[in-house]
Design a protein around this motif. Sequence first.
Motif, PDB file in Angstrom:
ATOM      1  N   GLY A 291       0.756  -1.035   0.070  1.00 25.25           N
ATOM      2  CA  GLY A 291      -0.204   0.569   0.266  1.00 25.25           C
ATOM      3  C   GLY A 291       1.028   1.176  -0.126  1.00 25.25           C
ATOM      4  O   GLY A 291       0.302   2.309  -0.483  1.00 25.25           O
ATOM      5  N   ILE A 292       2.635   0.975   0.511  1.00 26.21           N
ATOM      6  CA  ILE A 292       2.926   2.189  -0.126  1.00 26.21           C
ATOM      7  C   ILE A 292       2.845   2.446  -1.223  1.00 26.21           C
ATOM      8  O   ILE A 292       3.159   1.764  -2.359  1.00 26.21           O
ATOM      9  CB  ILE A 292       4.683   1.883   0.588  1.00 26.21           C
ATOM     10  CG1 ILE A 292       4.650   1.848   1.411  1.00 26.21           C
ATOM     11  CG2 ILE A 292       5.291   2.959  -0.210  1.00 26.21           C
ATOM     12  CD1 ILE A 292       5.380   2.296   2.546  1.00 26.21           C
ATOM     13  N   PRO A 293       2.951   3.827  -1.931  1.00 23.42           N
ATOM     14  CA  PRO A 293       2.417   4.518  -2.950  1.00 23.42           C
ATOM     15  C   PRO A 293       4.078   4.726  -3.758  1.00 23.42           C
ATOM     16  O   PRO A 293       5.109   4.082  -3.610  1.00 23.42           O
ATOM     17  CB  PRO A 293       2.358   6.227  -3.035  1.00 23.42           C
ATOM     18  CG  PRO A 293       2.641   6.077  -1.485  1.00 23.42           C
ATOM     19  CD  PRO A 293       2.859   5.073  -0.460  1.00 23.42           C
ATOM     20  N   HIS A 294       3.718   4.045  -5.205  1.00 24.18           N
ATOM     21  CA  HIS A 294       5.497   4.474  -6.216  1.00 24.18           C
ATOM     22  C   HIS A 294       5.758   5.579  -6.209  1.00 24.18           C
ATOM     23  O   HIS A 294       4.451   5.982  -6.752  1.00 24.18           O
ATOM     24  CB  HIS A 294       5.108   3.124  -7.216  1.00 24.18           C
ATOM     25  CG  HIS A 294       6.099   2.868  -8.552  1.00 24.18           C
ATOM     26  ND1 HIS A 294       7.891   2.422  -7.678  1.00 24.18           N
ATOM     27  CD2 HIS A 294       6.398   3.396  -9.088  1.00 24.18           C
ATOM     28  CE1 HIS A 294       7.968   2.462  -8.726  1.00 24.18           C
ATOM     29  NE2 HIS A 294       7.160   3.204  -9.732  1.00 24.18           N
ATOM     30  N   PHE A 295       6.525   5.489  -6.402  1.00 24.13           N
ATOM     31  CA  PHE A 295       7.385   6.960  -6.572  1.00 24.13           C
ATOM     32  C   PHE A 295       7.981   6.457  -7.978  1.00 24.13           C
ATOM     33  O   PHE A 295       8.843   5.681  -7.881  1.00 24.13           O
ATOM     34  CB  PHE A 295       8.139   7.737  -5.509  1.00 24.13           C
ATOM     35  CG  PHE A 295       7.026   8.146  -4.659  1.00 24.13           C
ATOM     36  CD1 PHE A 295       6.012   9.189  -5.080  1.00 24.13           C
ATOM     37  CD2 PHE A 295       6.710   7.908  -3.616  1.00 24.13           C
ATOM     38  CE1 PHE A 295       5.428  10.146  -4.368  1.00 24.13           C
ATOM     39  CE2 PHE A 295       5.828   7.945  -2.588  1.00 24.13           C
ATOM     40  CZ  PHE A 295       5.405   9.071  -2.974  1.00 24.13           C
ATOM     41  N   ASN A 296       7.961   7.454  -9.024  1.00 22.28           N
ATOM     42  CA  ASN A 296       9.364   7.348  -9.840  1.00 22.28           C
ATOM     43  C   ASN A 296      10.650   7.490  -9.804  1.00 22.28           C
ATOM     44  O   ASN A 296      11.125   7.057 -10.186  1.00 22.28           O
ATOM     45  CB  ASN A 296       8.666   8.122 -10.902  1.00 22.28           C
ATOM     46  CG  ASN A 296       7.441   7.314 -12.246  1.00 22.28           C
ATOM     47  OD1 ASN A 296       7.549   5.748 -11.771  1.00 22.28           O
ATOM     48  ND2 ASN A 296       7.114   7.934 -12.327  1.00 22.28           N
ATOM     49  N   TYR A 297      10.292   8.536  -9.379  1.00 18.57           N
ATOM     50  CA  TYR A 297      12.226   9.449  -9.307  1.00 18.57           C
ATOM     51  C   TYR A 297      12.371   9.810  -7.725  1.00 18.57           C
ATOM     52  O   TYR A 297      13.693   9.388  -7.517  1.00 18.57           O
ATOM     53  CB  TYR A 297      11.903  11.121  -9.844  1.00 18.57           C
ATOM     54  CG  TYR A 297      10.812  11.322 -10.874  1.00 18.57           C
ATOM     55  CD1 TYR A 297      11.592  10.541 -11.933  1.00 18.57           C
ATOM     56  CD2 TYR A 297       9.711  11.739 -10.828  1.00 18.57           C
ATOM     57  CE1 TYR A 297      10.525  10.143 -13.102  1.00 18.57           C
ATOM     58  CE2 TYR A 297       8.891  12.057 -11.820  1.00 18.57           C
ATOM     59  CZ  TYR A 297       9.042  11.012 -13.397  1.00 18.57           C
ATOM     60  OH  TYR A 297       8.773  11.400 -14.240  1.00 18.57           O
ATOM     61  N   ALA A 298      11.447  10.445  -7.216  1.00 22.49           N
ATOM     62  CA  ALA A 298      11.689  10.524  -5.867  1.00 22.49           C
ATOM     63  C   ALA A 298      11.899   8.819  -4.621  1.00 22.49           C
ATOM     64  O   ALA A 298      11.409   8.039  -5.145  1.00 22.49           O
ATOM     65  CB  ALA A 298      10.028  10.830  -4.716  1.00 22.49           C
ATOM     66  N   ASN A 299      12.771   8.928  -3.875  1.00 29.60           N
ATOM     67  CA  ASN A 299      13.387   8.115  -2.964  1.00 29.60           C
ATOM     68  C   ASN A 299      12.241   8.316  -1.620  1.00 29.60           C
ATOM     69  O   ASN A 299      12.577   9.145  -0.427  1.00 29.60           O
ATOM     70  CB  ASN A 299      14.268   7.536  -2.909  1.00 29.60           C
ATOM     71  CG  ASN A 299      15.039   6.661  -1.851  1.00 29.60           C
ATOM     72  OD1 ASN A 299      14.302   6.495  -0.928  1.00 29.60           O
ATOM     73  ND2 ASN A 299      15.698   5.582  -2.443  1.00 29.60           N
ATOM     74  N   ILE A 300      11.377   7.276  -0.778  1.00 24.51           N
ATOM     75  CA  ILE A 300      10.895   7.990   0.581  1.00 24.51           C
ATOM     76  C   ILE A 300      11.590   7.942   1.781  1.00 24.51           C
ATOM     77  O   ILE A 300      11.675   8.960   1.945  1.00 24.51           O
ATOM     78  CB  ILE A 300       9.621   6.873   0.483  1.00 24.51           C
ATOM     79  CG1 ILE A 300       8.451   6.759  -0.778  1.00 24.51           C
ATOM     80  CG2 ILE A 300       8.616   8.348   1.418  1.00 24.51           C
ATOM     81  CD1 ILE A 300       7.955   5.712  -0.454  1.00 24.51           C
ATOM     82  N   ILE A 301      12.889   7.094   1.125  1.00 22.86           N
ATOM     83  CA  ILE A 301      13.469   7.157   2.532  1.00 22.86           C
ATOM     84  C   ILE A 301      14.493   8.118   2.432  1.00 22.86           C
ATOM     85  O   ILE A 301      14.706   9.190   4.062  1.00 22.86           O
ATOM     86  CB  ILE A 301      14.660   5.687   2.611  1.00 22.86           C
ATOM     87  CG1 ILE A 301      13.453   4.918   3.058  1.00 22.86           C
ATOM     88  CG2 ILE A 301      15.460   6.109   3.618  1.00 22.86           C
ATOM     89  CD1 ILE A 301      12.457   4.251   4.138  1.00 22.86           C
ATOM     90  N   GLU A 302      15.204   8.440   1.494  1.00 23.68           N
ATOM     91  CA  GLU A 302      16.574   9.092   1.317  1.00 23.68           C
ATOM     92  C   GLU A 302      16.143  10.413   1.163  1.00 23.68           C
ATOM     93  O   GLU A 302      16.068  11.755   1.593  1.00 23.68           O
ATOM     94  CB  GLU A 302      17.126   8.874  -0.026  1.00 23.68           C
ATOM     95  CG  GLU A 302      18.453   7.994   0.102  1.00 23.68           C
ATOM     96  CD  GLU A 302      18.618   7.487  -0.552  1.00 23.68           C
ATOM     97  OE1 GLU A 302      18.778   7.946  -1.728  1.00 23.68           O
ATOM     98  OE2 GLU A 302      19.264   6.109  -0.738  1.00 23.68           O
ATOM     99  N   ASP A 303      14.837  10.763   0.849  1.00 23.71           N
ATOM    100  CA  ASP A 303      14.297  11.942   0.341  1.00 23.71           C
ATOM    101  C   ASP A 303      12.884  13.070   1.174  1.00 23.71           C
ATOM    102  O   ASP A 303      12.170  13.498   0.671  1.00 23.71           O
ATOM    103  CB  ASP A 303      13.589  12.125  -0.889  1.00 23.71           C
ATOM    104  CG  ASP A 303      14.674  11.900  -2.077  1.00 23.71           C
ATOM    105  OD1 ASP A 303      15.257  11.804  -1.879  1.00 23.71           O
ATOM    106  OD2 ASP A 303      13.889  11.206  -3.284  1.00 23.71           O
TER     107      ASP A 303
END
Length: 677
Positions: A625-637
């Motif tokens: 259920g975690i969204p998929h991001f194309n460019y962003a990294n949820i942890i690093e960003d």
Amino acid sequence: MVTEKKWTDPVTQLKGVGPKQSQLFGQLGIFSVRDLMHHFPFRFEDIGVRDIHTIMDNETVTLKGKIVTPPVVNYFGGKKSRLSFRFALDETTIIQVTFFNQPYLAKQLELGQIIGVYGKWQENRQAILGMKLIRTHQDARFNPVYPTTKGLSQTQIIKAIRQAFEDYLECIEDALPTMLNDSYQLLDYPTALYAMHFPQDAQQHQQAERKLIYQEFFMYQWRLVVSRQYAQEKQGTRILYDVDALREVIETIPFELTPGQKQAINEICYDLLAPYPMQRLLQGDVGSGKTLVAFITMIAAVQSGYQTALLAPTEILAKQHVQSFNQFFEPIGLRAELFISALPAKEKQEKIEGLEKGRIRVVIGTHALIQETVNFNNLGYIVIDEQHRFGVNQRQALLDKGEGVNYLQMTATPIPRSLALSIYGEMMVSTIKERPQGRLPIETIWLEAAQSERLESHIKETLSQGHQIYYVLPLIDESEHMTEIENVLAVQERLQVTYPNYQIGILHGQMNKDEQEIAMQAFKSNDTHILVATTMIEVGVDVPNATMMVIQSAERFGLAQLHQLRGRVGRNQLQGYCYLIAQPKTEQGIQRMEIMTSTNDGFVISEEDMKLRGIGDVLGLNQSGIPHFNYANIIEDQTILQVAQADVQRIIEQPTLIESAEWDRLTERIQQTVVHI
Ligand code: ADP
Ligand code: MG
């Protein structure tokens, strides 16, 4: 008739892109001009033009110069060919350029032209062996390299992308309000997109990425707000429970709920009362007591006349939940029924009927519950345990068995609360931070070998105190000269020899469900003292008398998994111990062992794990259920994510901060793609 150009035009609109190429692009998921512009290079070749005097023999470099003799192609040996010309790098330095087997390049070259040649420098011949011709777009240093598919060359991709920017530049619309672009000094969108492919320098590429990341997060947050509004307009089942009656139930529990449990119950009950269907995530470390929170809120639903179901990933877990529900609540007249595929046909039929007629109020089961034959009379609330073990479709299938059904998912791989809030939004996450009082932190010890004095004497001591031990083995992969069963049996035998007075049980994936169940029950009832098991026991198993765990080849497990595993011990007042047997060969592996021995905090561990392996690998991206991001990294960003969230909130609260046209554009853009969480 001239039709208006649109960003979403098919790639075939571009000059030079025919049906064959467009079909190849299709294989890469590229259909529109817009897709093409978002097909980013996965790396750049540094084609920085070098000074001839700094180059070493055989180095691969780019040289820039002027063609000073007419390019000549010589054929030899059938199809082989050599293209060559003399090349002036400056007034005094003239070298030889040779391209093998690329005769067609000659057509693109002419005397006097200034070009770049990328290739291998041959000192003794004072020649460059050409690999690539660079008709430099001005002075660009970086040559993009794209993901591609068989039959589609880099040159074709680059050409098509250039064409796209030439023809469609004015169609690229910046969705971000000017106010934000200004205050963060973000590139405008067309420039950023272009620079993702053809940056002037590394710094510009970085700026382009920054823009894309911010924009992606901003749009996600905006969408989240819209979906939430949308969700709250949906008609949900209202669970109008009786607070006092529920309190009475809670009072029958033999221990005090932790503050985290109480708060989670409050948050869930608040949602259950509300007129929209609840969608909430309950996260908490292993052993934090999520199950009880689920039970109590399920009882709220039952007391207000609805049926409720809990979905567990394994039969062992489902049975355990039924047992503990009935232990707690059967004395006050509440009963949970088990529903798994292994039930005898007659019993199963009875239960199906019971659910359909509404006679059964609480059901706990496995995937079997999702089957079409299972129908409910008035399902109002479902809980999904270990939610990452289920696919989105499975969850949906259960939800569809009622109308406006409230929905709680539980996970023991928590993500840091701040991150959870940014991803799911304020009202959708409940977090239990602490474990019940009196629980000592599990002591974790890392050893290089299992045959150690220290471990053996600790095992003996544990057994002689009447406590039990899990002995966990990793899954065997096919390349190893042993099967899973052989491995389990070998360890069982070794332990049996070392500890002859104790019973050694086994549990592995090749056993059938009945055998697994028998093995589990034997361990629960203390008839076996050491349980040698593959990761079967990972999820949720609760045997409080087991105080020690040994994990073999611990370097093969992920951090989150190790933490889940060791959560099987230390389940009451007794001190729990976890021995990690590992000889990690990599820096990362060593780091993992050190993290495990230094912290017991599941939040820290899952965050570290996400840093090491990526969030997708830890949570199982598609399922989580975690969204998929194309460019962003949820942890690093993360920080950018939080900034974007704050910005969205600010603007939603005060729409006049941006132009009304910008507001409309955002709204329009979002409505094409509302996500339903
Ligand atoms: P998890 O969050 O890992 O699913 P469980 O729900 O399995 O944890 O709870 C672990 C154990 O702690 C269970 O045996 C449960 O009965 C017990 N437990 C739950 N809440 C409390 C509490 N407030 N005080 C003491 N023990 C509790
Ligand atoms: Mg659990």
